[in-house]
Design a protein around this motif. Structure first.
Motif, PDB file in Angstrom:
ATOM      1  N   ASP A 272       2.843  14.502  -1.132  1.00 34.02           N
ATOM      2  CA  ASP A 272       2.288  13.559  -2.095  1.00 34.02           C
ATOM      3  C   ASP A 272       1.418  12.500  -1.416  1.00 34.02           C
ATOM      4  O   ASP A 272       0.550  11.889  -2.060  1.00 34.02           O
ATOM      5  CB  ASP A 272       3.439  12.863  -2.855  1.00 34.02           C
ATOM      6  CG  ASP A 272       4.261  13.868  -3.683  1.00 34.02           C
ATOM      7  OD1 ASP A 272       3.617  14.912  -4.073  1.00 34.02           O
ATOM      8  OD2 ASP A 272       5.421  13.645  -3.932  1.00 34.02           O
ATOM      9  N   ARG A 273       1.613  12.246  -0.150  1.00 33.03           N
ATOM     10  CA  ARG A 273       0.881  11.219   0.560  1.00 33.03           C
ATOM     11  C   ARG A 273      -0.585  11.588   0.700  1.00 33.03           C
ATOM     12  O   ARG A 273      -1.450  10.700   0.812  1.00 33.03           O
ATOM     13  CB  ARG A 273       1.531  10.997   1.932  1.00 33.03           C
ATOM     14  CG  ARG A 273       0.942   9.822   2.714  1.00 33.03           C
ATOM     15  CD  ARG A 273       1.769   9.572   3.944  1.00 33.03           C
ATOM     16  NE  ARG A 273       1.822  10.719   4.801  1.00 33.03           N
ATOM     17  CZ  ARG A 273       0.897  11.002   5.726  1.00 33.03           C
ATOM     18  NH1 ARG A 273      -0.133  10.215   5.891  1.00 33.03           N
ATOM     19  NH2 ARG A 273       1.050  12.066   6.486  1.00 33.03           N
TER      20      ARG A 273
ATOM     21  N   GLN B 195      -2.962  10.027  -2.155  1.00 31.93           N
ATOM     22  CA  GLN B 195      -3.012   8.581  -2.344  1.00 31.93           C
ATOM     23  C   GLN B 195      -4.100   7.999  -1.455  1.00 31.93           C
ATOM     24  O   GLN B 195      -4.383   8.535  -0.390  1.00 31.93           O
ATOM     25  CB  GLN B 195      -1.669   7.955  -1.987  1.00 31.93           C
ATOM     26  CG  GLN B 195      -0.573   8.367  -2.962  1.00 31.93           C
ATOM     27  CD  GLN B 195       0.776   7.764  -2.594  1.00 31.93           C
ATOM     28  OE1 GLN B 195       0.900   6.975  -1.635  1.00 31.93           O
ATOM     29  NE2 GLN B 195       1.802   8.097  -3.379  1.00 31.93           N
TER      30      GLN B 195
ATOM     31  N   THR C 178      -6.062   5.497   1.136  1.00 29.07           N
ATOM     32  CA  THR C 178      -5.637   4.917   2.389  1.00 29.07           C
ATOM     33  C   THR C 178      -5.828   3.419   2.356  1.00 29.07           C
ATOM     34  O   THR C 178      -6.457   2.865   1.455  1.00 29.07           O
ATOM     35  CB  THR C 178      -6.464   5.521   3.552  1.00 29.07           C
ATOM     36  OG1 THR C 178      -7.827   5.204   3.332  1.00 29.07           O
ATOM     37  CG2 THR C 178      -6.267   7.033   3.617  1.00 29.07           C
TER      38      THR C 178
ATOM     39  N   LYS D 217      -8.662   0.875   0.400  1.00 30.98           N
ATOM     40  CA  LYS D 217      -8.252  -0.231  -0.465  1.00 30.98           C
ATOM     41  C   LYS D 217      -8.933  -1.516  -0.028  1.00 30.98           C
ATOM     42  O   LYS D 217      -9.395  -2.304  -0.843  1.00 30.98           O
ATOM     43  CB  LYS D 217      -6.726  -0.397  -0.419  1.00 30.98           C
ATOM     44  CG  LYS D 217      -5.981   0.725  -1.132  1.00 30.98           C
ATOM     45  CD  LYS D 217      -4.467   0.514  -1.013  1.00 30.98           C
ATOM     46  CE  LYS D 217      -3.699   1.613  -1.734  1.00 30.98           C
ATOM     47  NZ  LYS D 217      -2.215   1.411  -1.623  1.00 30.98           N
TER      48      LYS D 217
END
Length: 429
Positions: A395-396, A399, A401, A405
């Motif tokens: 799952d990582r 997402q 990084t 962000k």
């Protein structure tokens, strides 16, 4: 043997007069003839021997060239030397024969000049001194003195002063001249035709003879007219005398018989004259036919000589061409052999270069494989030294990084307002 006897008889016939005068002189002439004949036979045999040797050499070279196995092992330099030797021998034989022919022709001209000189001396010796030959009287002089009119006298004087009925020319030449004159009407063509037939004559001599012949025809026609007129007058006188002697009232059978006899006599005389004219014309035609036959025979002889000369020239040319072609073929064969040998040498060199290149590629390939194996072993060793323990978290991966962000936060904090560009001010790529 028969040929020798025939030549002996011919020589005996030609030297009969000398033999009757001097037997030793005749034997000396015949011995000289035999010596010259033996010399000619010896020269002919020598020429035949040389020609046969040359033909044999040429045939041997032709056989060697036509055989492919012999042609591969033939020596070009030796063949060239042989052909050069053959050519030099042919040239020397030809030069020798030409010199011999020239020498014989000079001797012939010298002997001919001596014979002509001797003939002229004999004619002068036989001619009596201080004796003038009176010209033969013309047939017209046999007529009565009352017939000797001016036209006949002029014609006879013209013949006496200008060389007779042929104008000083030879009878055969004059007859040919008359034939050409009857054939050509234009004077220029007529003169050219006469000069072609008799190259020794000049244009002035031809025109002079033509002028003489025209005057000759004119005077002859006047003479014939005078003779016809004289005959007509004589006939008229005889008829007057005959009619004056005959009484018109008393014509007897005896007078008729005399008249018939006179007519018969005149007819016989007319027939005899016609027969004589016919005989003369026939003799003239026969003489012209003989002259034409002689000229045709001479022309054929000349054509045969020219044809023989052409054949000899063709054979010589064929020999030269065959020798040239033979040398050219041998040269081409030598060049092909040299090119083949050079190609074999180049082929060996190319094979060595290919083997060297293959060996280099093999070494390069093996070295490359070794380098790859060494690199793999190196990374394998490095992997063994560094150990990582990370838990698996699928799952990582979906997402964002931390860096992403931070970037989003920086864009939202500092909004940038830019003016809207027109389409014409848009920057180009």
């Amino acid at each position: 043997m028969r040929q020798k006897q025939f030549e002996f008889d011919e020589c005996s016939m030609l030297c009969g007069a000398v033999k009757s005068l001097n037997e030793n002189l005749f034997k000396e002439i015949f011995a000289f003839q035999e010596t010259m004949k033996a010399k000619r036979l010896k020269e002919r045999e020598e020429n035949q021997r040389i020609i046969s040797e040359l033909c044999g050499s040429v045939k041997e070279i032709a056989i060697d060239v036509q055989d492919s196995r012999k042609l591969q092992n033939i020596d070009i330099n030796k063949l060239r030397a042989r052909l050069k030797n053959i050519q030099e021998r042919i040239q020397s034989l030809r030069t020798h024969n030409e010199l011999s022919m020239k020498k014989l022709k000079d001797e012939e001209l010298h002997l001919k000049a001596e014979v002509d000189k001797f003939s002229n001396a004999m004619e002068n010796y036989e001619k009596p001194e201080e004796i003038r030959i009176t010209p033969v009287p013309s047939l017209k002089s046999q007529f009565d003195s009352d017939m000797r009119c001016e036209e006949i006298v002029k014609f006879e004087n013209y013949l006496t002063n200008n060389g007779g009925h042929f104008g000083g020319w030879d009878e055969e030449d004059h007859l040919v001249f008359v034939q050409i004159r009857q054939k050509y009407r234009q004077k220029l063509l007529f003169v050219k035709a006469v000069q072609n037939r008799f190259p020794r004559l000049t244009e002035d001599s031809v025109l002079k003879h033509e002028k003489w012949y025209a005057q000759y025809l004119k005077l002859r026609e006047k003479q014939r007219s005078a003779i016809r007129k004289w005959r007509a007058e004589k006939e008229q006188e005889r008829s007057k005398k005959r009619f004056s002697a005959v009484k018109p009232t008393a014509r007897t059978a005896e007078d008729d018989l005399v008249e018939r006899l006179e007519r018969k006599q005149k007819l016989e005389e007319w027939k005899r004259r016609k027969m004589e004219e016919k005989k003369l014309n026939e003799e003239e035609r026969q003489r012209i036919r003989q002259w034409k036959a002689q000229k045709e025979y001479e022309r054929k002889q000349l054509q045969d000589l020219k044809r023989a000369a052409v054949e000899v020239y063709k054979k010589e040319k064929m020999y030269k061409q065959s020798a040239h072609l033979m040398l050219q073929e041998l040269k081409e064969l030598k060049e092909r052999e040299e090119k083949a040998a050079q190609a074999n040498m180049l082929l060996k060199s190319f094979r060595q270069q290919d083997e060297t290149y293959i060996e280099r590629r093999r070494l390069y390939t093996s070295q490359k494989l070794k380098n790859k194996e060494n690199e793999a072993n190196k990374w394998r060793l490095i992997g063994r030294r560094v150990s990582t323990s990370v838990e698996r978290d699928p799952d990582r991966l979906l997402q964002p990084t931390l860096a992403w962000k931070d970037r989003l936060m920086s864009k939202s904090a500092e909004p940038i307002s830019k003016p809207i560009l027109h389409l014409r001010n848009m920057p180009h790529l």
